[in-house]
Scaffold this motif. Structure first.
Motif, PDB file in Angstrom:
ATOM      1  N   VAL A   1       7.627  -6.213   5.079  1.00 22.99           N
ATOM      2  CA  VAL A   1       6.270  -6.757   5.170  1.00 22.99           C
ATOM      3  C   VAL A   1       5.351  -5.744   5.838  1.00 22.99           C
ATOM      4  CG1 VAL A   1       4.839  -8.549   6.205  1.00 22.99           C
ATOM      5  CG2 VAL A   1       7.039  -9.150   5.175  1.00 22.99           C
ATOM      6  N   LEU A   2       5.817  -5.131   6.893  1.00 24.78           N
ATOM      7  CA  LEU A   2       5.007  -4.124   7.579  1.00 24.78           C
ATOM      8  C   LEU A   2       4.657  -2.977   6.643  1.00 24.78           C
ATOM      9  CD1 LEU A   2       3.768  -3.302  10.307  1.00 24.78           C
ATOM     10  CD2 LEU A   2       5.916  -2.140  10.823  1.00 24.78           C
ATOM     11  N   ASP A   3       5.617  -2.504   5.873  1.00 20.25           N
ATOM     12  CA  ASP A   3       5.364  -1.411   4.931  1.00 20.25           C
ATOM     13  C   ASP A   3       4.321  -1.815   3.887  1.00 20.25           C
ATOM     14  OD1 ASP A   3       7.222   0.140   6.246  1.00 20.25           O
ATOM     15  OD2 ASP A   3       8.845  -0.263   4.826  1.00 20.25           O
ATOM     16  N   SER A   4       4.320  -3.089   3.510  1.00 24.60           N
ATOM     17  CA  SER A   4       3.402  -3.548   2.458  1.00 24.60           C
ATOM     18  C   SER A   4       1.949  -3.587   2.914  1.00 24.60           C
ATOM     19  CB  SER A   4       3.818  -4.940   1.980  1.00 24.60           C
ATOM     20  OG  SER A   4       3.470  -5.937   2.936  1.00 24.60           O
ATOM     21  N   LEU A   5       1.715  -3.427   4.215  1.00 26.79           N
ATOM     22  CA  LEU A   5       0.351  -3.477   4.751  1.00 26.79           C
ATOM     23  C   LEU A   5      -0.336  -2.118   4.753  1.00 26.79           C
ATOM     24  CD1 LEU A   5       1.058  -5.745   7.857  1.00 26.79           C
ATOM     25  CD2 LEU A   5      -0.027  -6.442   5.710  1.00 26.79           C
ATOM     26  N   ALA A   6       0.372  -1.072   4.352  1.00 27.36           N
ATOM     27  CA  ALA A   6      -0.172   0.285   4.466  1.00 27.36           C
ATOM     28  C   ALA A   6      -1.467   0.458   3.672  1.00 27.36           C
ATOM     29  CB  ALA A   6       0.872   1.304   4.016  1.00 27.36           C
ATOM     30  N   ASP A   7      -1.502  -0.060   2.452  1.00 21.54           N
ATOM     31  CA  ASP A   7      -2.677   0.153   1.609  1.00 21.54           C
ATOM     32  C   ASP A   7      -3.907  -0.567   2.143  1.00 21.54           C
ATOM     33  OD1 ASP A   7      -1.219   1.765  -0.069  1.00 21.54           O
ATOM     34  OD2 ASP A   7      -0.885   0.228  -1.604  1.00 21.54           O
ATOM     35  N   VAL A   8      -3.747  -1.828   2.515  1.00 24.15           N
ATOM     36  CA  VAL A   8      -4.909  -2.567   3.006  1.00 24.15           C
ATOM     37  C   VAL A   8      -5.385  -1.990   4.330  1.00 24.15           C
ATOM     38  CG1 VAL A   8      -3.580  -4.377   4.201  1.00 24.15           C
ATOM     39  CG2 VAL A   8      -5.868  -4.866   3.376  1.00 24.15           C
ATOM     40  N   ALA A   9      -4.465  -1.495   5.162  1.00 20.66           N
ATOM     41  CA  ALA A   9      -4.858  -0.886   6.432  1.00 20.66           C
ATOM     42  C   ALA A   9      -5.654   0.395   6.196  1.00 20.66           C
ATOM     43  CB  ALA A   9      -3.625  -0.596   7.285  1.00 20.66           C
TER      44      ALA A   9
END
Length: 542
Positions: free
Chosen positions: A48-56
């Motif tokens: 889940v943490l990895d999946s936030l990279a783009d939006v961040a």
């Protein structure tokens, strides 16, 4: 050389720009938010943490921040009629608003967790992404939240849910007034309160008269309608069987516009980019959602989800203000040292960091309870809604002051955050409403109280000061009194924040307990001597 030339060179030096903070462009809001990282790992997963990279990355981009500014500089405009006198009831938005909306929908912030294939931790993932993205601009979060919250309410009527869910789940932003059946993406809004009732929705006077085709004709005046240009709305009206929930599309299946008349847009303190409207139903067509007379019970699921987003929105606002203050402190000098190295300022920034970390851990934990329901949410959510949203104006004001006069001017962005800060405390139930909701849960749902004690028991004995706070909470709950409602809600939130922080970031938890439970002050920046202020500031500075 003439006598004028040295004077000219001296004059040029008055235009040199020194000791000003550089623009906060291309920062990564996830990279400087260890509380969010830790909470996502603790209650979600590394994936889940990895999946936030783009939006961040997109949230910290220069063009995103500029779109946020422009959407507020150019607020929406209501057009009730066209040039020929025809009623159109349309709201015009700046292109930056549409850009923000398209990106939020593309990131799935409006509905992705409700998809059948959403996977584990879908609501937690969406909450973390919403917290990051809302730091760009808060106003467009309203229609995104409304859509997210509408789906569980619509599911009370499976046939209606089947009609609208494919469009609501779409990752395509498709603005404009057309029949929902032909659009590539849909958004939902909510229209509950009326001028004579406010939060007391049971006194609503809007009427709903059944028609022979199974629809209802609604007549009435709604005082606040969130996101009036969305495609469909959940609303409450008095049907023959009592207060009932209905869904009203802006455009009917045959392509004609429904009889929803926008009377005016509210001139609000903040949230300027978003349109909030007064409207009238002048024989509008609606479809019943849930049974007649069960309107509050039907729509309460929407209220629950939007309350979660109120906590997330306040958490995001606090974090955005902290980022600006910490960035300023890392670059601005005064009296021979950087602001962040001045002990008084270090203490203020550290206290802001504690507030942000506690709000973040609590809000992400709450989101995890949507993925894995627990009775404790019945108490924890309204308590968090009360406390975190109440803290936001206080915290953002202090962050603004960290910039001094530079924070008070519009160009800094802090005034926009400050005007936004009180909203979440009012939306979906003001302080007294949510605090009294906590009391109702205490009185009527013993399973929620038992679940709260079980949650707090996980850190029993870890810190004497927290144990004493939990004991005070037990004393308060032993004799429930409306005059103590706010204190009870506050204590629940504080005890949960302390307990969660001890589990996720122990040393931060100890600092929070020292500052909020043991040696509490009425102002920020008054920290006990043993709180590691500089370490707290370092970990949140972009």
């Amino acid at each position: 050389m003439t006598a004028i030339e040295p004077a000219a060179r001296q004059l040029d030096r008055t235009h040199d720009v020194v000791n000003q903070t550089p623009p906060l462009h291309r920062h990564n809001p996830l990279g400087c938010d260890p509380a969010l990282v830790s909470a996502v790992r603790a209650y979600g997963s590394a994936a889940v943490l990895d999946s936030l990279a783009d939006v961040a990355a997109e949230a910290g981009a220069e063009d995103s921040r500029e779109h946020g500014r422009l959407a507020n500089e150019h607020p929406p405009v209501l057009r009730t009629h066209d040039r020929y006198g025809n009623r159109v009831d349309e709201v015009e938005f700046h292109p930056s608003w549409h850009w923000l909306m398209s990106r939020a929908v593309a990131h799935g912030l409006h509905a992705a967790p409700w998809a059948a294939d959403a996977g584990e931790h879908a609501h937690l993932r969406r909450a973390a992404a919403f917290t990051l993205w809302s730091q760009v601009e808060a106003g467009h979060g309203c229609p995104i939240s409304m859509t997210y919250a509408a789906i569980p309410a619509l599911r009370h009527e499976p046939e209606i849910a089947a009609r609208y869910e494919p469009g609501l789940l779409s990752s395509t932003y498709d603005p404009g007034l057309r029949a929902p059946e032909i659009k590539s993406g849909l958004l939902a809004g909510m229209s509950m309160t009326e001028k004579q009732g406010g939060s007391d929705v049971r006194v609503n006077s809007t009427t709903a008269t059944p028609s022979s085709d199974g629809t209802y004709r609604l007549v009435g005046h709604k005082w606040f309608t969130s996101a009036p240009m969305n495609d469909l709305f959940l609303t409450l009206a008095q049907a023959p069987g009592g207060l009932t929930c209905f869904v009203l599309p802006r455009v009917l299946p045959d392509g004609t516009r429904n009889a929803l008349r926008l009377q005016r847009l509210k001139d609000k303190l903040g949230n300027k980019s978003n349109a909030s409207a007064e409207l009238e139903y002048t024989g509008a067509t609606g479809w019943r959602v849930g049974d007649e007379g069960r309107g509050v019970r039907t729509i309460i699921e929407m209220v629950t989800m939007t309350r979660l987003d109120c906590v997330l929105g306040s958490t995001s606002n606090i974090r955005a203000a902290l980022t600006e203050a910490a960035h300023h402190g890392a670059h601005r000098s005064a009296f021979g040292a950087l602001l962040r190295d001045q002990p008084a300022m270090t203490a203020v920034l550290a206290d802001l960091a504690l507030e942000s970390e506690a709000a973040t851990v609590l809000s992400i934990w709450l989101a995890s309870l949507v993925d894995k329901p627990s009775p404790v949410a019945r108490l924890a959510l309204p308590a968090a809604k009360f406390y975190v949203c109440k803290r936001a104006p206080f915290v953002v004001a202090e962050a603004l002051e960290c910039l001094g006069g530079n924070g008070y001017v519009e160009e800094s962005g802090l005034p926009r955050l400050y005007r936004e800060a009180p909203l979440m405390s009012i939306w979906e139930g003001s302080g007294n409403v949510t605090a009294l909701d906590v009391l109702r849960a205490v009185q009527r749902e013993p399973a929620a109280v038992d679940a709260l004690w079980a949650e707090l028991a996980t850190t029993a004995g870890a810190d004497r000061r927290l144990d004493e706070a939990v004991a005070r909470l037990r004393d308060e709950l032993a004799e429930v009194d409306q005059q103590r409602a706010r204190r009870i809600a506050e204590l629940i939130a504080l005890c949960l924040q302390a307990s969660l922080l001890l589990r996720v970031s122990p040393w931060v938890g100890e600092a929070f307990i020292a500052a909020r439970l043991a040696d509490r002050s009425g102002v920020l920046g008054v920290l006990p001597r043993d709180v590691p202020a500089r370490e707290l500031v370092d970990r949140v500075t972009p």
